[in-house]
Motif scaffolding. Structure first.
Motif, PDB file in Angstrom:
ATOM      1  N   ILE A  24      11.413 -53.706  26.505  1.00 18.30           N
ATOM      2  CA  ILE A  24      11.427 -54.106  27.913  1.00 18.30           C
ATOM      3  C   ILE A  24      12.839 -54.127  28.502  1.00 18.30           C
ATOM      4  N   GLY A  25      13.792 -54.614  27.737  1.00 16.39           N
ATOM      5  CA  GLY A  25      15.159 -54.687  28.253  1.00 16.39           C
ATOM      6  C   GLY A  25      15.707 -53.301  28.513  1.00 16.39           C
ATOM      7  N   ASP A  26      15.392 -52.403  27.618  1.00 17.55           N
ATOM      8  CA  ASP A  26      15.867 -51.039  27.699  1.00 17.55           C
ATOM      9  C   ASP A  26      15.297 -50.310  28.916  1.00 17.55           C
ATOM     10  N   CYS A  27      13.987 -50.394  29.092  1.00 14.63           N
ATOM     11  CA  CYS A  27      13.329 -49.659  30.182  1.00 14.63           C
ATOM     12  C   CYS A  27      13.595 -50.302  31.540  1.00 14.63           C
ATOM     13  N   TRP A  28      13.420 -51.611  31.609  1.00 14.38           N
ATOM     14  CA  TRP A  28      13.608 -52.302  32.880  1.00 14.38           C
ATOM     15  C   TRP A  28      15.086 -52.333  33.278  1.00 14.38           C
ATOM     16  N   GLY A  29      15.922 -52.284  32.296  1.00 11.42           N
ATOM     17  CA  GLY A  29      17.358 -52.368  32.567  1.00 11.42           C
ATOM     18  C   GLY A  29      17.913 -51.072  33.124  1.00 11.42           C
ATOM     19  N   GLY A  30      17.198 -49.985  32.850  1.00  8.78           N
ATOM     20  CA  GLY A  30      17.735 -48.707  33.300  1.00  8.78           C
ATOM     21  C   GLY A  30      19.064 -48.494  32.619  1.00  8.78           C
ATOM     22  N   GLY A  31      20.066 -48.204  33.335  1.00  5.51           N
ATOM     23  CA  GLY A  31      21.372 -48.035  32.724  1.00  5.51           C
ATOM     24  C   GLY A  31      22.025 -46.764  33.197  1.00  5.51           C
ATOM     25  N   GLU A  32      23.108 -46.412  32.553  1.00  8.63           N
ATOM     26  CA  GLU A  32      23.933 -45.279  32.973  1.00  8.63           C
ATOM     27  C   GLU A  32      23.176 -44.061  33.490  1.00  8.63           C
ATOM     28  N   HIS A  33      22.395 -43.463  32.602  1.00  7.79           N
ATOM     29  CA  HIS A  33      21.727 -42.244  33.025  1.00  7.79           C
ATOM     30  C   HIS A  33      20.231 -42.421  33.186  1.00  7.79           C
ATOM     31  N   LYS A  34      19.782 -43.680  33.075  1.00 11.09           N
ATOM     32  CA  LYS A  34      18.338 -43.888  33.098  1.00 11.09           C
ATOM     33  C   LYS A  34      17.965 -44.702  34.320  1.00 11.09           C
ATOM     34  N   THR A  35      16.854 -44.331  34.931  1.00 10.91           N
ATOM     35  CA  THR A  35      16.344 -45.135  36.040  1.00 10.91           C
ATOM     36  C   THR A  35      15.525 -46.269  35.450  1.00 10.91           C
ATOM     37  N   ALA A  36      15.654 -47.444  36.073  1.00 14.49           N
ATOM     38  CA  ALA A  36      14.870 -48.582  35.609  1.00 14.49           C
ATOM     39  C   ALA A  36      13.397 -48.311  35.904  1.00 14.49           C
ATOM     40  N   THR A  37      12.537 -48.603  34.943  1.00 12.95           N
ATOM     41  CA  THR A  37      11.109 -48.383  35.154  1.00 12.95           C
ATOM     42  C   THR A  37      10.288 -49.401  34.385  1.00 12.95           C
ATOM     43  N   ALA A  38       9.080 -49.601  34.844  1.00 14.46           N
ATOM     44  CA  ALA A  38       8.135 -50.479  34.156  1.00 14.46           C
ATOM     45  C   ALA A  38       6.770 -49.810  34.168  1.00 14.46           C
ATOM     46  N   THR A  39       5.944 -50.132  33.197  1.00 11.88           N
ATOM     47  CA  THR A  39       4.588 -49.575  33.156  1.00 11.88           C
ATOM     48  C   THR A  39       3.618 -50.599  33.724  1.00 11.88           C
ATOM     49  N   ILE A  40       3.160 -50.322  34.935  1.00 13.03           N
ATOM     50  CA  ILE A  40       2.262 -51.260  35.603  1.00 13.03           C
ATOM     51  C   ILE A  40       0.896 -51.232  34.942  1.00 13.03           C
ATOM     52  N   MET A  41       0.346 -52.420  34.783  1.00 21.77           N
ATOM     53  CA  MET A  41      -0.969 -52.561  34.163  1.00 21.77           C
ATOM     54  C   MET A  41      -1.949 -52.960  35.254  1.00 21.77           C
ATOM     55  N   LEU A  42      -2.866 -52.073  35.537  1.00 20.92           N
ATOM     56  CA  LEU A  42      -3.814 -52.288  36.629  1.00 20.92           C
ATOM     57  C   LEU A  42      -4.972 -53.188  36.227  1.00 20.92           C
ATOM     58  N   MET A  43      -5.617 -53.718  37.248  1.00 18.38           N
ATOM     59  CA  MET A  43      -6.861 -54.472  37.108  1.00 18.38           C
ATOM     60  C   MET A  43      -6.669 -55.853  36.496  1.00 18.38           C
ATOM     61  N   GLY A  44      -5.493 -56.402  36.704  1.00 17.83           N
ATOM     62  CA  GLY A  44      -5.270 -57.772  36.274  1.00 17.83           C
ATOM     63  C   GLY A  44      -4.623 -57.865  34.902  1.00 17.83           C
ATOM     64  N   ASN A  45      -4.459 -59.086  34.431  1.00 19.31           N
ATOM     65  CA  ASN A  45      -3.841 -59.277  33.121  1.00 19.31           C
ATOM     66  C   ASN A  45      -4.806 -59.890  32.117  1.00 19.31           C
ATOM     67  N   GLU A  46      -6.089 -59.764  32.395  1.00 16.70           N
ATOM     68  CA  GLU A  46      -7.106 -60.251  31.455  1.00 16.70           C
ATOM     69  C   GLU A  46      -7.981 -59.076  31.035  1.00 16.70           C
ATOM     70  N   CYS A  47      -8.037 -58.855  29.749  1.00 16.31           N
ATOM     71  CA  CYS A  47      -8.784 -57.729  29.187  1.00 16.31           C
ATOM     72  C   CYS A  47     -10.085 -58.257  28.591  1.00 16.31           C
ATOM     73  N   THR A  48     -11.139 -57.456  28.692  1.00 17.12           N
ATOM     74  CA  THR A  48     -12.404 -57.928  28.128  1.00 17.12           C
ATOM     75  C   THR A  48     -12.463 -57.769  26.614  1.00 17.12           C
ATOM     76  N   ARG A  49     -11.471 -57.076  26.059  1.00 21.84           N
ATOM     77  CA  ARG A  49     -11.521 -56.858  24.617  1.00 21.84           C
ATOM     78  C   ARG A  49     -10.523 -57.716  23.856  1.00 21.84           C
TER      79      ARG A  49
END
Lengths: 120, 311
Positions: free
Chosen positions: B43-68
């Motif tokens: 998470i720190g790496d991706c969200w942080g972005g950095g020199e040559h990287k754009t900051a990004t996150a993987t959005i999780m759709l449909m809420g944060n509760e899974c039926t499984r």
């Protein structure tokens, strides 16, 4: 928060007995997670979507428990090493009449041990 | 008794302006990420972005509760998750276009409580995103929709560029590791169907190592993926998210992961990402896949993942 204290005995898959003083109102799942030496998974955190908290209850106390719901039975059916006195640990809530209960953590459960580690 | 986390798995604590900005954007729109809910070590790496990287996150759709309730996953489980937010597709499009990305990954929880498994909601999100930001390449990591191939098709036809669905582990361990509703063969069917109905899509899958699998089983799983023409595969180390989840069986060495990378290349995958911290959404893989997709677009003389935008 202190409540009525009750005793629960766990038999680990290795056959060791551990006695815990718990509070009335705590589920077996809750108890195992506040005690580092009791290893009980609960992948779905008590929402009846898995069978990883499967425990075997001693027959005397099994009779005292309330009947499992259909949802619990559906998940119990998937448990490995199912017995006549099996229940899901997340559904057993400690009450005064369960004082002294013994539950066995099934060795047949696919709880993988860390390769090369000494069994504690 | 307590095996320490190997050095190669230690990661930095996430800090910094990019991290804070992404967090505030997400909370402001009431969006969730798999990064947070599943406790990804990167998470720190991706969200942080950095020199040559754009900051990004993987959005999780449909809420944060899974039926499984899979044994390896710390995303909350509920038999009755909160109803879908009908504004989510729009909010996601807003957030992502704000982040200035050129490649984004969307995922979701499983929603067995919804008749179409949430496939229309997912598809709508993709369509809206493509409409708002047509230049962004979109990868989606979906569940199995309980094997309902119409639901799979709905998402596959929505305009995305890369369709991912994870087999998670080898065939023999699937019943022990994944939720009881998931099966190895069902997951393969999902991937196979995507390729069948939309051959231009890149398909992708991921495997966790270290849950008790044998080398032969991993090899067989990779071959099964190749058989159904899955083009990208990622292999990473299973890390126990909390004490409530299954133990790690083995910490597979970086050298062994290198071996699997070579196996993947030899088997003919377009791209194999293999390393202890590699996860399904893997930045370096995206650069590679982007260049492949853009090249294909040029050759075809069209935009990627063609779909009628009906909104």
């Amino acid at each position: 928060m202190r409540g009525v204290r009750v005793t629960i005995n766990f038999i680990t898959p290795e056959g060791d007995k551990k006695t815990i003083i718990a509070n009335k109102g705590e589920s077996i799942m809750d108890i195992s997670h506040t005690h580092d030496d009791i290893e009980l998974e609960c992948a779905c955190e008590g929402s009846l979507a898995c069978s990883t908290c499967h425990v075997i209850v001693d027959p005397e106390y099994y009779k005292k428990l309330e009947e499992p719901t259909d949802e619990e039975n559906d998940m119990l059916d998937l448990a490995f090493g199912l017995t006549e006195t099996s229940r899901l640990g997340c559904q057993i809530v400690m009450e005064k009449d369960l004082d002294g209960i013994t539950v066995t953590l099934p060795s047949a459960t696919r709880n993988v041990q860390l390769k090369g580690s000494k069994l504690s | 008794m307590y095996q320490r986390l190997p050095e190669w798995l230690k990661t930095k604590v996430p800090v910094g302006a990019n991290y804070a900005r992404i967090k505030s954007d997400l909370r402001g729109l009431n969006l969730h990420t798999v990064c947070e809910e599943a406790r990804c070590p990167n998470i720190g790496d991706c969200w942080g972005g950095g020199e040559h990287k754009t900051a990004t996150a993987t959005i999780m759709l449909m809420g944060n509760e899974c039926t499984r309730g899979c044994r390896f996953c710390s995303v909350k489980t509920s038999r009755t998750p909160k109803p879908l937010d009908s504004n989510e597709p729009e909010k996601v499009a807003v957030a992502i276009s704000k982040w200035g990305l050129d490649y984004v990954v969307l995922t979701s929880v499983d929603r067995d409580d919804i008749p179409d498994g949430g496939s229309e909601h997912f598809a709508k999100t993709i369509r809206l995103l493509k409409k708002k930001a047509p230049h962004i390449l979109v990868e989606c990591l979906t569940g199995d929709f309980r094997g309902d191939l119409d639901c799979v098709a709905r998402v596959a036809n929505s305009g995305l560029d890369v369709y991912a669905h994870n087999i998670e582990t080898v065939e023999s361990l699937t019943p022990y590791v994944r939720d009881h509703r998931a099966t190895f063969r069902q997951s393969l069917k999902v991937l196979e169907h995507v390729k069948k109905i939309k051959p231009s899509l890149i398909t992708k899958s991921s495997i966790m190592l270290g849950v008790g699998e044998t080398d032969q089983e991993v090899m067989d799983a990779m071959k099964e993926l190749r058989k159904i023409e899955v083009e990208c595969v990622t292999l990473g180390q299973y890390m126990r998210p909390t004490k409530r989840h299954m133990k790690v069986y083995e910490y597979v060495t970086p050298e062994k992961f290198e071996y699997w990378k070579k196996v993947g290349d030899d088997l003919g995958f377009l791209y194999t990402a293999s390393g202890p911290l590699v996860r399904s959404s893997y930045k370096a893989g995206e650069f590679f896949i982007s260049s492949v997709l853009r090249k294909r677009q040029q050759e075809l003389g069209v935009g990627s993942g063609i779909a009628e935008v009906r909104e």
